[in-house]
Write a protein that holds these residues in place. Structure first.
Motif, PDB file in Angstrom:
ATOM      1  N   TYR A 109      -2.636 -96.097  58.324  1.00  0.00           N
ATOM      2  CA  TYR A 109      -2.312 -94.752  58.277  1.00  0.00           C
ATOM      3  C   TYR A 109      -1.886 -94.470  59.655  1.00  0.00           C
ATOM      4  O   TYR A 109      -2.567 -94.946  60.680  1.00  0.00           O
ATOM      5  CB  TYR A 109      -2.994 -93.758  57.748  1.00  0.00           C
ATOM      6  CG  TYR A 109      -4.304 -93.685  58.048  1.00  0.00           C
ATOM      7  CD1 TYR A 109      -4.800 -92.734  59.129  1.00  0.00           C
ATOM      8  CD2 TYR A 109      -5.227 -94.391  57.435  1.00  0.00           C
ATOM      9  CE1 TYR A 109      -6.156 -92.697  59.437  1.00  0.00           C
ATOM     10  CE2 TYR A 109      -6.982 -94.471  57.819  1.00  0.00           C
ATOM     11  CZ  TYR A 109      -7.105 -93.643  59.029  1.00  0.00           C
ATOM     12  OH  TYR A 109      -8.280 -93.641  59.237  1.00  0.00           O
ATOM     13  N   PRO A 166       6.576 -90.860  57.224  1.00  0.00           N
ATOM     14  CA  PRO A 166       5.997 -90.760  56.123  1.00  0.00           C
ATOM     15  C   PRO A 166       6.536 -91.649  54.907  1.00  0.00           C
ATOM     16  O   PRO A 166       5.975 -91.951  54.082  1.00  0.00           O
ATOM     17  CB  PRO A 166       6.293 -89.290  55.668  1.00  0.00           C
ATOM     18  CG  PRO A 166       6.310 -88.724  56.890  1.00  0.00           C
ATOM     19  CD  PRO A 166       6.925 -89.477  58.073  1.00  0.00           C
ATOM     20  N   ALA A 196       4.834 -94.668  53.761  1.00  0.00           N
ATOM     21  CA  ALA A 196       3.543 -94.627  52.884  1.00  0.00           C
ATOM     22  C   ALA A 196       3.565 -95.536  51.647  1.00  0.00           C
ATOM     23  O   ALA A 196       4.695 -95.698  50.859  1.00  0.00           O
ATOM     24  CB  ALA A 196       3.379 -92.977  52.378  1.00  0.00           C
TER      25      ALA A 196
END
Length: 157
Positions: free
Chosen positions: A58, A139, A142
């Motif tokens: 992450y 993002p 993800a």
């Protein structure tokens, strides 16, 4: 007993040197020889490293890779760095290599042994914090799976 004069001592000394020198010359003149040798160098074979990162990445996360490095060369080597990172992304539409913001750190100090007979040398271990997802990762990445390829840099150990 007769006394040795300086002149007699000089004549005796010169005679000893002449006899000793002659003996040395005689010993070396009774030998002749020559030699030859040939040699060839080893070839350079690609060292490979295959790793798996079990931790999830992450933004800002560095993860350890469990790596097995294989050396098919006749000599031991050390991996000192990596270059030319390429990242293939699957499982996350809209995430590309630049979006993932992945980087690699330096491998730990290592020596991968030379091959033994036909069996390549191997070294297995953890490369701590080897893969990092940058803080600017998109993002859209993800849930993605990343396949990383890179060149190994190194030297003869």
């Amino acid at each position: 007993m007769r006394k040795i004069t300086k002149r007699s001592a000089a004549v005796i000394g010169a005679t000893v040197v002449a006899i000793g020198g002659g003996a040395a010359w005689a010993a070396t003149s009774w030998f002749e020889g020559e030699g030859t040798a040939s040699a060839s160098s080893s070839t350079v074979q690609k060292v490979t490293a295959v790793g798996t990162v079990s931790e999830k990445l992450y933004p800002g996360k560095s993860a350890t890779a469990a790596v097995t490095a294989t050396n098919p060369n006749d000599y031991p080597v050390s991996v000192t760095g990596t270059s030319d990172l390429k990242v293939a992304v699957t499982g996350a539409p809209g995430c590309a290599q630049k979006d993932a913001d992945l980087s690699l750190s330096l491998p730990p100090a290592n020596t991968i042994p030379a091959k033994s007979g036909a069996t390549p040398g191997t070294l297995t271990g953890d490369w701590t914090n080897f893969v990092t997802m940058g803080k600017n990762a998109d993002p859209a990445c993800a849930g993605a799976t990343f396949a990383l390829t890179f060149k190994l840099e190194g030297k003869v150990a």
